[in-house]
Design a protein around this motif. Structure first.
Motif, PDB file in Angstrom:
ATOM      1  N   TYR A 148       0.797  -1.228   0.000  1.00 29.41           N
ATOM      2  CA  TYR A 148       0.000   0.000   0.000  1.00 29.41           C
ATOM      3  C   TYR A 148       0.829   1.277   0.000  1.00 29.41           C
ATOM      4  CZ  TYR A 148      -4.336  -2.568   0.434  1.00 29.41           C
ATOM      5  OH  TYR A 148      -5.398  -3.393   0.171  1.00 29.41           O
ATOM      6  N   GLU A 149       2.083   1.178   0.369  1.00 28.90           N
ATOM      7  CA  GLU A 149       2.935   2.361   0.390  1.00 28.90           C
ATOM      8  C   GLU A 149       4.357   1.970   0.014  1.00 28.90           C
ATOM      9  OE1 GLU A 149       2.661   4.483   4.177  1.00 28.90           O
ATOM     10  OE2 GLU A 149       0.785   3.439   4.536  1.00 28.90           O
ATOM     11  N   LEU A 150       5.104   2.928  -0.500  1.00 32.65           N
ATOM     12  CA  LEU A 150       6.545   2.795  -0.675  1.00 32.65           C
ATOM     13  C   LEU A 150       7.186   3.485   0.530  1.00 32.65           C
ATOM     14  CD1 LEU A 150       6.865   3.678  -4.477  1.00 32.65           C
ATOM     15  CD2 LEU A 150       6.784   1.393  -3.433  1.00 32.65           C
ATOM     16  N   SER A 151       7.877   2.712   1.337  1.00 31.77           N
ATOM     17  CA  SER A 151       8.458   3.262   2.561  1.00 31.77           C
ATOM     18  C   SER A 151       9.422   4.395   2.234  1.00 31.77           C
ATOM     19  CB  SER A 151       9.195   2.148   3.318  1.00 31.77           C
ATOM     20  OG  SER A 151       9.880   2.675   4.433  1.00 31.77           O
ATOM     21  N   ARG A 152       9.193   5.542   2.857  1.00 31.79           N
ATOM     22  CA  ARG A 152      10.051   6.709   2.657  1.00 31.79           C
ATOM     23  C   ARG A 152      11.024   6.911   3.811  1.00 31.79           C
ATOM     24  NH1 ARG A 152       7.255  12.420   3.358  1.00 31.79           N
ATOM     25  NH2 ARG A 152       7.455  11.700   5.527  1.00 31.79           N
ATOM     26  N   ASP A 153      10.528   6.676   5.031  1.00 34.20           N
ATOM     27  CA  ASP A 153      11.362   6.882   6.201  1.00 34.20           C
ATOM     28  C   ASP A 153      10.935   5.927   7.299  1.00 34.20           C
ATOM     29  OD1 ASP A 153       9.087   9.080   6.163  1.00 34.20           O
ATOM     30  OD2 ASP A 153       9.526   8.680   8.274  1.00 34.20           O
ATOM     31  N   PHE A 154      11.788   5.773   8.277  1.00 35.79           N
ATOM     32  CA  PHE A 154      11.459   4.885   9.392  1.00 35.79           C
ATOM     33  C   PHE A 154      12.180   5.377  10.634  1.00 35.79           C
ATOM     34  CE2 PHE A 154      15.142   2.264  10.618  1.00 35.79           C
ATOM     35  CZ  PHE A 154      16.053   2.646   9.642  1.00 35.79           C
ATOM     36  N   ASN A 155      11.735   4.888  11.775  1.00 35.51           N
ATOM     37  CA  ASN A 155      12.440   5.153  13.021  1.00 35.51           C
ATOM     38  C   ASN A 155      12.304   3.936  13.922  1.00 35.51           C
ATOM     39  OD1 ASN A 155      13.488   8.066  13.106  1.00 35.51           O
ATOM     40  ND2 ASN A 155      11.413   8.319  12.308  1.00 35.51           N
ATOM     41  N   ALA A 156      13.417   3.323  14.227  1.00 36.68           N
ATOM     42  CA  ALA A 156      13.438   2.260  15.225  1.00 36.68           C
ATOM     43  C   ALA A 156      13.622   2.904  16.590  1.00 36.68           C
ATOM     44  CB  ALA A 156      14.561   1.279  14.936  1.00 36.68           C
ATOM     45  N   ALA A 157      13.110   2.252  17.604  1.00 34.53           N
ATOM     46  CA  ALA A 157      13.271   2.779  18.958  1.00 34.53           C
ATOM     47  C   ALA A 157      14.660   2.414  19.467  1.00 34.53           C
ATOM     48  CB  ALA A 157      12.193   2.212  19.885  1.00 34.53           C
ATOM     49  N   ARG A 338      15.083  -8.020  20.458  1.00 35.42           N
ATOM     50  CA  ARG A 338      14.231  -7.717  19.315  1.00 35.42           C
ATOM     51  C   ARG A 338      13.728  -6.273  19.432  1.00 35.42           C
ATOM     52  NH1 ARG A 338       8.215  -9.667  17.473  1.00 35.42           N
ATOM     53  NH2 ARG A 338       8.639  -9.826  15.252  1.00 35.42           N
ATOM     54  N   HIS A 339      13.896  -5.550  18.363  1.00 36.42           N
ATOM     55  CA  HIS A 339      13.549  -4.138  18.393  1.00 36.42           C
ATOM     56  C   HIS A 339      12.232  -3.873  17.665  1.00 36.42           C
ATOM     57  CE1 HIS A 339      17.541  -3.446  19.986  1.00 36.42           C
ATOM     58  NE2 HIS A 339      18.019  -4.185  19.002  1.00 36.42           N
ATOM     59  N   GLN A 340      11.708  -2.680  17.845  1.00 36.69           N
ATOM     60  CA  GLN A 340      10.483  -2.243  17.192  1.00 36.69           C
ATOM     61  C   GLN A 340      10.772  -1.032  16.322  1.00 36.69           C
ATOM     62  OE1 GLN A 340       7.989  -0.058  20.412  1.00 36.69           O
ATOM     63  NE2 GLN A 340       8.747   1.347  18.849  1.00 36.69           N
ATOM     64  N   PHE A 341       9.988  -0.869  15.281  1.00 38.78           N
ATOM     65  CA  PHE A 341      10.132   0.314  14.447  1.00 38.78           C
ATOM     66  C   PHE A 341       8.764   0.756  13.941  1.00 38.78           C
ATOM     67  CE2 PHE A 341      10.312  -3.102  11.257  1.00 38.78           C
ATOM     68  CZ  PHE A 341       9.465  -2.616  10.276  1.00 38.78           C
ATOM     69  N   GLY A 342       8.734   1.946  13.409  1.00 44.08           N
ATOM     70  CA  GLY A 342       7.592   2.438  12.653  1.00 44.08           C
ATOM     71  C   GLY A 342       8.124   3.009  11.353  1.00 44.08           C
ATOM     72  N   THR A 343       7.376   2.874  10.286  1.00 44.45           N
ATOM     73  CA  THR A 343       7.811   3.416   9.005  1.00 44.45           C
ATOM     74  C   THR A 343       6.677   4.224   8.399  1.00 44.45           C
ATOM     75  OG1 THR A 343       8.698   2.838   6.814  1.00 44.45           O
ATOM     76  CG2 THR A 343       7.149   1.285   7.795  1.00 44.45           C
ATOM     77  N   GLY A 344       7.001   5.073   7.458  1.00 37.58           N
ATOM     78  CA  GLY A 344       5.975   5.933   6.879  1.00 37.58           C
ATOM     79  C   GLY A 344       6.161   6.142   5.391  1.00 37.58           C
ATOM     80  N   GLY A 345       5.094   6.515   4.733  1.00 41.03           N
ATOM     81  CA  GLY A 345       5.151   6.790   3.297  1.00 41.03           C
ATOM     82  C   GLY A 345       3.813   7.316   2.817  1.00 41.03           C
ATOM     83  N   LYS A 346       3.774   7.669   1.573  1.00 39.74           N
ATOM     84  CA  LYS A 346       2.552   8.186   0.989  1.00 39.74           C
ATOM     85  C   LYS A 346       1.685   7.038   0.461  1.00 39.74           C
ATOM     86  CE  LYS A 346       3.068  12.818   1.026  1.00 39.74           C
ATOM     87  NZ  LYS A 346       4.353  13.044   1.689  1.00 39.74           N
TER      88      LYS A 346
END
Length: 474
Positions: A148-157, A338-346
């Motif tokens: 549904y999206e092309l990942s543009r950016d992300f941030n892992a904790a 094990r880490h967590q992340f969130g990613t975002g895109g349009k």
């Protein structure tokens, strides 16, 4: 949310999205538009940062005019709520922005258009993009087998720390495999109290929200807020773009979070640890949302450590914190690391009348050229680029941190790192999560009581709204 389906809007259909369709260009629609006809593309975004990208696109597509719609909130859940309200009120958008918190929400409500056929059509053009982006970020953009999206950016904790406070307490940069015991020792050593017993320098702090928050402690304690499994599908994508990448092995069509497990003993243990830190004064009372107070504490030398991602480097720089005054390391090891992340895109709205043009804009945004002009990546990093090639020494030369490699090595060295749990009912789920987290951290409830009640309310939510959010067989 159910009420949205009664508005008769093309943007909102039902809980099941439309099947992927061939790009409109193949149907001969957009390309046939007269050259002089102006097309307005309404894009959710911040013009202050993203206008150079729009200018680049309009320079190459003279018939297109881009209007940015800036929607703000204390976190991604609040932004998603506002978008849903806008849609319900009849406001239309062609392109939206979704972080992990809302990706499945928009897909599950049929607001977002699946991109599979567009990606297949432009396979050769996109090969370079996928080769530059970790497969975990792509998988997080999928729902029920479709992208549904092309990942543009992300941030892992990751764990940011104040280097001066570390040095004063006698500690250097922690090892990548440091443990929760190491963390506690350092946090307590940094903490300083006055003669009245009031804390003046906190060893650790966090904000009450879904990403970051105490969620990293749940992950490194080998647990999750919800049960987690992979949806079937997506083979075409993995075989096309990641055939020889070991990190892509075993991936599917996106995550399914099918049931709550809030009161798992590992979660109770993690929340009890957070309560202990606050009770003893090592951590302050939590705040809800975006963490401006924490940034103030951190930049003024009143806070030793806090979870944050690559976005904080530019934020600290802009707040006046000089390079070298802060650094970053992976979250410490507990039962696992094990880490967590969130990613975002349009994403493309299903109701857009300009899907082909929207797709061209989406591709430009994640191209090297498009990301180079985007103000969220320069002159300083305001969020971590999904492209591995852009997470480099040059990108962090002005701001730091010294160990910027941590941001992408969170994915490369720990391929089991996963997105925060965010099913299509994530907004309601997050409200429940923050509500009972707050009650525990103000000591109105014990950790066990808070998580038992959180579990009960999440079970009610799943029974009420979660039955049809995944395409389960049988």
């Amino acid at each position: 949310m159910a009420g949205l389906t009664s508005l008769g809007m093309t943007l909102v259909a039902c809980s099941t999205p439309a099947a992927p369709q061939a790009p409109a260009a193949e149907q001969g629609s957009e390309s046939a538009a007269p050259a002089a006809e102006k097309i307005l593309l309404r894009v959710q975004g911040n013009a202050t940062n993203e206008q150079p990208l729009a200018d680049l696109f309009m320079e190459r597509n003279g018939q297109v005019e881009i209007e940015y719609i800036n929607v703000t909130g204390i976190d991604h859940e609040e932004v998603a709520s506002k978008i849903l309200s806008m849609v319900a009120a009849g406001q239309t958008l062609d392109i939206g922005f979704a972080a992990t918190e809302a990706t499945q929400l928009y897909a599950g409500q049929g607001l977002a258009e699946p991109l599979d056929e567009y990606v297949k059509r432009d396979e050769a053009e996109l090969a370079e993009y996928f080769a530059d982006v970790h497969p975990s970020l792509i998988e997080a953009m999928m729902w029920e087998g479709s992208l549904y999206e092309l990942s543009r950016d992300f941030n892992a904790a990751n764990m940011y720390y104040n280097t001066e406070l570390f040095a004063e307490a006698g500690y250097d940069h922690p090892a990548s495999d440091w443990t929760v015991e190491d963390f506690l020792e350092i946090a307590r050593a940094i903490t300083k109290k006055n003669a009245s017993g009031e804390t003046e320098v906190f060893g650790y702090a966090w904000t009450n929200r879904l990403w970051g928050s105490w969620m990293p402690w749940i992950f490194v304690n080998e647990s999750n807020l919800l049960t987690e499994e992979r949806a079937p599908g997506g083979e075409w994508l993995w075989q096309t773009f990641y055939k020889d990448d070991p990190a892509a092995e075993g991936r599917g069509g996106g995550f399914r979070w099918l049931a709550p497990k809030a009161n798992d003993p590992a979660n109770v243990e993690a929340l009890e640890l957070m309560q202990e830190l606050t009770r003893e004064g090592t951590a302050p009372a939590i705040e809800l949302g975006g963490g401006q107070t924490l940034q103030g504490f951190f930049t003024s030398g009143k806070l030793g450590m806090t979870p944050a991602g690559g976005f904080w480097a530019g934020g600290l720089h802009n707040a006046g914190m000089p390079k070298g005054a802060f650094d970053v390391q992976l979250f410490p090891k507990w039962k696992s690391q094990r880490h967590q992340f969130g990613t975002g895109g349009k994403f493309m709205f299903t109701g857009s009348e300009h899907k082909d043009i929207a797709w061209e804009f989406q591709k430009l945004e994640v191209s090297k050229e498009g990301m180079a002009v985007n103000g969220i990546f320069n002159p300083v990093i305001l969020t971590t680029p999904s492209r591995r090639s852009m997470v480099n020494a040059e990108a962090f030369a002005e701001t730091g941190p010294e160990h910027w490699e941590v941001f992408y090595s969170t994915l490369d060295d720990h391929p089991d790192t996963a997105p925060i749990p965010a099913p299509p009912i994530s907004n309601a789920m997050t409200n429940i999560f923050t509500k009972y987290t707050g009650l525990a951290m103000t000591f109105e409830l014990t950790a066990q009581q808070a998580l038992d009640q959180m579990q009960a309310e999440l079970e009610e939510l799943y029974a009420r709204q979660g039955q049809n959010m995944y395409k389960l067989e049988g």
